[in-house]
Design an enzyme around this catalytic site. Structure first.
Site, short mmCIF file in Angstrom:
data_model
loop_
_atom_site.label_atom_id
_atom_site.label_comp_id
_atom_site.label_asym_id
_atom_site.label_seq_id
_atom_site.Cartn_x
_atom_site.Cartn_y
_atom_site.Cartn_z
N GLY B 72 0.79 -1.23 0.00
CA GLY B 72 0.00 0.00 0.00
C GLY B 72 0.82 1.28 0.00
CG LEU B 73 2.38 2.49 -3.21
CD1 LEU B 73 1.68 3.37 -4.26
CD2 LEU B 73 3.79 2.13 -3.67
CB CYS B 130 0.37 0.88 -6.85
SG CYS B 130 0.35 -0.12 -5.35
CE LYS B 165 7.14 -1.28 -11.62
NZ LYS B 165 7.77 -1.41 -10.28
N GLY B 243 10.04 -8.29 -14.12
CA GLY B 243 9.00 -9.26 -13.82
C GLY B 243 9.65 -10.63 -13.67
#
Lengths: 278, 303
Positions: B72-73, B130, B165, B243
């Site tokens: 959750g950053l 995210c 990103k 990845g």
């Protein structure tokens, strides 16, 4: 902290599914403080990638040992480890137990194989007090002779009554506290399931004494990068902040810890300090 | 010996192997074990304008050949980051790329402007994808119009290299790659973790407090290779592939698919030296194949 490929020296079943793993790891062993842990990579466990944290049971004469029970995918696989096998170890990690306060009366409390995390603390402590070991049954009570040899009085509790007093470890503690008035203030050093940590902590807070508890939060990276193992920790101004069980912990004083479900207090955001440890 | 240095939108890297945001903290966590100056770049954990708490626990769960995360950053906010972490990072001879995010278009633009004047920041990776932020952020990665507005808004406010990103869970990755380039992005990175979940069958509860999370690790590597291949075919700006890289071979696949650089993520948790070792493996591979630089290998997929 080091990352080393070490060699397994000994891997034996101690009793009832509990195993002792001894590794030749001179530079890691030399740095170990009471209550720290190592992060093990289980080789060839291809579809379970992550390292597993283990409390350090002992570290002397270049050797590092852990005492564990085969409960999950990783530890089941570990059963096949044998002397001579290589193992990747990161450690020692975390902030462990402080040295018992001079003039106090140290009390160790362990549930399950929690005593493994207390052995070095027991040895390093200048005063030797009382150790309470609790488990489901006699097969879950480990290392009593080892702690007695260090000069500790060991009191055993089992849930089925097969060894020592019948009940849980805090029953034995309560009875002892009611009957004994130890010289010096009790200071608790605790490792075990979170319900037990909480219960011992509550008693210590009520009595106005200290309890150092070792949290068993799930971990991922082990070094403070991923923020998986965070715990709500009370701040000086009465709010809370996240701290990392792997870096600022795993040992905290019981008053610092805010358990799940406790009345929520205001949070302070991500005030993590990067303490450096050699 | 082959030259493995690369240039990503003006950021010169000694090796093409960076460490991915969220898997390397802010640097000091691994400094005892890893020579930070030997990395291609450090991409720090996501920063937004104000301090943020992140999700409740449990925040990660191991899965087959990978892991789920829903951290959750959490972050100390712009000021907290610059004050607490930049002095440490400036000590090393390594580009520092700050991963940034916002809850609104304004926050994306604001954070870009704030970092514009910070000494020691080489570039900004833009987290539009995210999977674990409820407000806004997820949509910036999957709604092409919102994505365009976020990147274009940031471009106006900073001279720093911008590296959006990309989210993997879109129907047409090429359109996001092209939009990034059209908006003035200097490079793109992909993929972020893939939205996923796992359930504890005994409690019938999700294994993450956030219910869903992002899947990372070798389980997503083939998905990422395919998306890097598609995205790189659509743009002329450099592509950073990531990845599930565990080995140098995994990284070489990304480069052949079209990546100029790569990032190591989940593998850092297993072996913090992975990025260093992967860079060595790439160099040896280039040597063995008589290639003088990474660019000779980039995008050489034969179909």
């Amino acid at each position: 902290m080091n990352l080393r490929d070490v060699t397994v020296i000994e891997h034996v079943e101690v009793q009832g599914g509990y195993r002792l793993l001894v590794m030749d790891a001179p530079d890691i062993a030399a740095q170990v403080q009471p209550g720290q842990f190592i992060h093990l990579q289980i080789p060839d466990l291809r579809d379970a990638l992550l390292r597993r944290p283990f409390s350090i049971y002992n570290a002397e004469n270049n050797r590092l040992s852990v005492l564990y029970k085969g409960v999950g995918v990783g530890t089941r696989w570990m059963a096949d480890l044998k002397p001579g096998d290589p193992l990747s170890v990161m450690g020692p990690l975390g902030h462990g137990f402080p040295i018992a306060e001079a003039g106090g009366y140290p009390v160790l409390v362990a549930g399950g194989y929690g005593m493994a995390a207390l052995y070095i603390a027991a040895r390093e402590s200048r005063q030797k007090g009382t150790a309470f070991f609790g488990g489901a049954s006699a097969g879950d009570i480990l290392c009593v002779p080892e702690f007695e040899a260090l000069g500790w009085e060991v009191r055993v509790t089992t849930e089925d009554g097969s060894l020592g007093m019948k009940g849980i470890v805090t029953d034995a503690m309560d009875e002892w506290l009611a009957q004994n008035r130890p010289e010096g203030e009790p200071e608790y050093f605790v490792c075990g399931p979170s319900g037990m940590l909480k219960a011992v902590g509550e008693r210590a807070m009520k009595a106005g004494t200290k309890a150092w508890i070792s949290l068993d939060n799930n971990m991922c990276c082990g070094v403070g990068a991923c923020l998986t193992c965070v715990q709500k920790i009370r701040t000086a101004d009465g709010a809370w902040e996240w701290q990392r069980a792997c870096r600022e912990g795993p040992v905290f004083e019981c008053r610092e810890v805010i358990w799940d479900g406790e009345e929520s207090v205001e949070h302070r955001t991500s005030n993590i300090e990067h303490r450096t440890k050699s | 010996m082959s030259d493995v240095s690369v240039n990503i939108g003006g950021i010169r890297m000694k090796t093409p192997v960076m460490v991915a945001s969220g898997t390397f903290g802010y640097g000091p966590e691994y400094a005892d074990l890893v020579d930070l100056s030997g990395l291609g770049a450090i991409v720090v954990k996501g920063i937004c304008v104000e301090p943020t708490l992140g999700n409740m626990t449990p925040r990660t769960a191991e899965t087959r050949s990978g892991m789920l995360n829903a951290i959750g950053l959490p972050n100390p906010g712009f000021e907290g980051f610059v004050e607490k972490h930049m002095p440490f990072l400036r000590q090393y001879d390594v580009p520092v790329i700050v991963n940034v995010w916002g809850r609104t278009l304004e926050e994306y633009a604001d954070i870009a402007e704030k970092f514009d004047s910070v000494d020691g920041v080489a570039g900004l990776e833009v987290n539009v994808s995210c999977p674990n932020i409820k407000e806004g952020s997820g949509l910036f990665g999957t709604d092409l119009n919102m994505f365009r507005q976020a990147i274009a808004g940031m471009r106006e406010r900073t001279r720093l290299p911008l590296i959006p990103k990309l989210a993997p869970n879109v129907s047409d990755i090429k359109s996001f790659a092209r939009t990034a380039e059209d908006c003035g992005a200097d490079a793109i990175s992909l993929i972020n973790s893939y939205p996923a979940m796992a359930i504890d069958i005994n409690t019938r509860r999700p294994k993450l407090a956030n219910v869903t999370g992002g899947l990372s690790g070798p389980a997503i590597h083939p998905i990422a290779v395919k998306l890097v291949w598609e995205a790189s075919s659509a743009v002329n700006i450099p592509v950073i592939g990531m990845g599930g890289i565990m080995t140098w071979e995994d990284a070489v696949e990304f480069i052949i698919a079209g990546a100029t650089a790569v990032a190591v993520g989940t593998a850092n948790f297993v072996n913090p030296l992975t990025a260093i070792e992967v860079a060595g493996g790439i160099r040896e591979f280039l040597d063995r194949n008589g290639m003088a630089s990474v660019s000779e290998l980039t995008g050489t997929l034969e179909t």
